[in-house]
Design a protein around this motif. Structure first.
Motif, mmCIF file in Angstrom:
data_model
loop_
_atom_site.group_PDB
_atom_site.id
_atom_site.type_symbol
_atom_site.label_atom_id
_atom_site.label_comp_id
_atom_site.label_asym_id
_atom_site.label_seq_id
_atom_site.Cartn_x
_atom_site.Cartn_y
_atom_site.Cartn_z
ATOM 1 N N ARG A 27 0.920 -1.154 0.381
ATOM 2 C CA ARG A 27 -0.181 -0.180 0.225
ATOM 3 C C ARG A 27 1.125 1.248 -0.123
ATOM 4 N NH1 ARG A 27 -5.418 -1.138 2.812
ATOM 5 N NH2 ARG A 27 -5.193 -3.507 3.200
ATOM 6 N N GLU A 28 2.500 1.148 -0.094
ATOM 7 C CA GLU A 28 3.369 2.138 -0.250
ATOM 8 C C GLU A 28 2.794 3.039 -1.970
ATOM 9 O OE1 GLU A 28 6.742 2.538 1.625
ATOM 10 O OE2 GLU A 28 6.204 0.269 2.170
ATOM 11 N N VAL A 29 1.286 4.046 -1.657
ATOM 12 C CA VAL A 29 1.319 4.387 -2.710
ATOM 13 C C VAL A 29 1.684 5.295 -3.941
ATOM 14 C CG1 VAL A 29 -0.646 6.140 -4.155
ATOM 15 C CG2 VAL A 29 -1.506 4.664 -2.106
ATOM 16 N N SER A 30 3.274 6.082 -2.460
ATOM 17 C CA SER A 30 3.717 7.229 -3.443
ATOM 18 C C SER A 30 4.846 6.343 -3.890
ATOM 19 C CB SER A 30 4.398 8.228 -2.647
ATOM 20 O OG SER A 30 5.448 7.258 -1.391
ATOM 21 N N LYS A 31 5.522 4.701 -4.148
ATOM 22 C CA LYS A 31 6.690 4.630 -3.929
ATOM 23 C C LYS A 31 6.333 3.725 -4.923
ATOM 24 C CE LYS A 31 9.021 3.119 -0.032
ATOM 25 N NZ LYS A 31 9.610 2.113 0.925
ATOM 26 N N ILE A 32 5.159 3.485 -5.347
ATOM 27 C CA ILE A 32 4.456 2.512 -6.615
ATOM 28 C C ILE A 32 4.174 3.524 -7.736
ATOM 29 C CG2 ILE A 32 2.387 1.266 -7.767
ATOM 30 C CD1 ILE A 32 2.161 -0.457 -4.887
ATOM 31 N N ASN A 33 3.941 4.980 -7.577
ATOM 32 C CA ASN A 33 3.325 5.654 -8.546
ATOM 33 C C ASN A 33 4.630 6.608 -8.726
ATOM 34 O OD1 ASN A 33 0.669 5.699 -8.263
ATOM 35 N ND2 ASN A 33 0.186 7.451 -6.899
ATOM 36 N N ASP A 34 5.674 6.173 -8.060
ATOM 37 C CA ASP A 34 7.441 6.576 -8.208
ATOM 38 C C ASP A 34 7.641 5.445 -9.386
ATOM 39 O OD1 ASP A 34 7.049 8.977 -6.963
ATOM 40 O OD2 ASP A 34 7.917 8.537 -5.922
ATOM 41 N N LEU A 35 7.839 3.961 -8.895
ATOM 42 C CA LEU A 35 8.023 3.533 -9.576
ATOM 43 C C LEU A 35 7.668 3.430 -11.161
ATOM 44 C CD1 LEU A 35 8.979 0.640 -10.588
ATOM 45 C CD2 LEU A 35 7.280 -0.421 -8.752
ATOM 46 N N PHE A 36 5.976 3.347 -11.106
ATOM 47 C CA PHE A 36 5.467 3.635 -12.985
ATOM 48 C C PHE A 36 5.435 4.545 -13.283
ATOM 49 C CE2 PHE A 36 1.672 0.897 -10.423
ATOM 50 C CZ PHE A 36 2.172 0.045 -11.263
ATOM 51 N N SER A 37 5.882 5.675 -12.522
ATOM 52 C CA SER A 37 6.375 6.932 -13.283
ATOM 53 C C SER A 37 7.524 7.314 -14.081
ATOM 54 C CB SER A 37 6.151 8.425 -12.568
ATOM 55 O OG SER A 37 4.942 8.778 -12.110
ATOM 56 N N ASP A 38 8.245 5.988 -13.137
ATOM 57 C CA ASP A 38 9.697 5.821 -14.120
ATOM 58 C C ASP A 38 9.953 5.313 -14.987
ATOM 59 O OD1 ASP A 38 11.241 7.500 -12.309
ATOM 60 O OD2 ASP A 38 11.559 5.979 -10.503
ATOM 61 N N LEU A 39 9.285 3.865 -15.226
ATOM 62 C CA LEU A 39 8.547 2.880 -16.014
ATOM 63 C C LEU A 39 8.091 3.738 -17.577
ATOM 64 C CD1 LEU A 39 6.869 -0.685 -13.992
ATOM 65 C CD2 LEU A 39 9.813 0.672 -15.097
ATOM 66 N N ARG A 40 7.297 4.804 -16.615
ATOM 67 C CA ARG A 40 6.518 4.921 -18.215
ATOM 68 C C ARG A 40 7.509 6.438 -18.947
ATOM 69 N NH1 ARG A 40 1.352 8.290 -16.981
ATOM 70 N NH2 ARG A 40 0.988 8.219 -19.131
ATOM 71 N N ALA A 41 8.259 6.890 -18.147
ATOM 72 C CA ALA A 41 9.099 7.758 -18.379
ATOM 73 C C ALA A 41 10.044 7.192 -19.157
ATOM 74 C CB ALA A 41 10.045 8.617 -17.312
ATOM 75 N N THR A 42 10.838 5.792 -19.242
ATOM 76 C CA THR A 42 11.468 5.023 -19.864
ATOM 77 C C THR A 42 11.306 4.845 -20.931
ATOM 78 O OG1 THR A 42 12.889 4.332 -17.967
ATOM 79 C CG2 THR A 42 13.458 3.903 -19.923
ATOM 80 N N LYS A 43 11.826 5.222 -22.329
ATOM 81 C CA LYS A 43 11.233 4.076 -24.361
ATOM 82 C C LYS A 43 12.031 3.392 -24.228
ATOM 83 C CE LYS A 43 7.193 7.231 -23.137
ATOM 84 N NZ LYS A 43 6.309 6.758 -22.000
ATOM 85 N N SER A 44 11.564 2.715 -24.857
ATOM 86 C CA SER A 44 12.336 1.549 -26.275
ATOM 87 C C SER A 44 12.812 2.843 -27.328
ATOM 88 C CB SER A 44 11.745 1.018 -25.815
ATOM 89 O OG SER A 44 10.943 0.600 -27.040
ATOM 90 N N PRO A 45 13.579 2.187 -27.925
ATOM 91 C CA PRO A 45 13.230 2.916 -29.208
ATOM 92 C C PRO A 45 11.762 2.263 -30.616
ATOM 93 C CG PRO A 45 15.690 1.634 -28.862
ATOM 94 C CD PRO A 45 14.777 1.717 -27.470
ATOM 95 N N LYS A 46 11.856 1.404 -29.799
ATOM 96 C CA LYS A 46 10.641 1.265 -30.890
ATOM 97 C C LYS A 46 9.119 2.492 -30.018
ATOM 98 C CE LYS A 46 6.901 -2.312 -32.029
ATOM 99 N NZ LYS A 46 6.586 -3.700 -31.738
#
Length: 176
Positions: free
Chosen positions: A37-56
């Motif tokens: 339930r550590e919402v802020s940690k999960i939101n930060d993780l999702f933000s980091d994942l969304r910010a990183t883009k593959s070449p495709k």
């Protein structure tokens, strides 16, 4: 969740978009589940994942931007050569995005003549008012390509501007 996991006590992460009643439902149906339930940690993780883009993914974003850039010329022609309304311009943008290979708009275009361009997000998003009135107008639009979106804001000037309007226009063009 029961059908997709083999574990009797899975760890389930929830972010702040998950309704609390849904969390209670998970706890009731899967009493052995551990809810992270550590919402802020999960939101930060999702933000980091969304910010990183593959070449495709970057290619898709670039294509969405290229489509948006093609539409800019159509918008310019509309603004200079017609007496059309905000709604007319909104429909033109939608049509041109599809013609150039996009799925459609990434969000409803915001079109505002001088009487409404001071608003961050004008309401309604476009109206039947003439677009090319004297002063500072704008359009905010984007193209969607395979779920990836561009977002472009363009100021338009008709006639002379106040010093404040010139600063807004120049800042927007510099950012673009």
């Amino acid at each position: 969740i029961k059908d997709t996991t083999k574990k009797s006590s899975p760890v389930i992460g929830v972010n702040d978009t998950i309704p609390y009643r849904f969390i209670l439902d998970i706890e009731e149906r899967l009493p052995g589940a551990k809810i992270f339930r550590e919402v802020s940690k999960i939101n930060d993780l999702f933000s980091d994942l969304r910010a990183t883009k593959s070449p495709k993914e970057l290619d898709k974003l670039l294509e969405a931007g290229k489509i948006g850039n093609k539409v800019i010329e159509d918008i310019r022609k509309f603004a200079l050569e017609t007496e059309g309304t905000e709604n007319d311009l909104s429909f033109l943008v939608m049509k041109k995005i599809k013609e150039y290979g996009g799925e459609g708009n990434s969000f409803p275009s915001l079109v505002a003549n001088v009487t409404r361009s001071y608003q961050i997000h004008c309401h309604p998003m476009a109206s039947n008012a003439k677009f090319s009135e004297q002063g500072l107008s704008l359009i905010d639009f984007g193209a969607l390509v395979d779920g990836y979106a561009s977002d472009i804001t363009i100021p338009f000037t008709f006639g002379s501007l106040t010093p404040e309007q010139e600063k807004i226009r120049d800042t927007t063009l510099k950012a673009y």
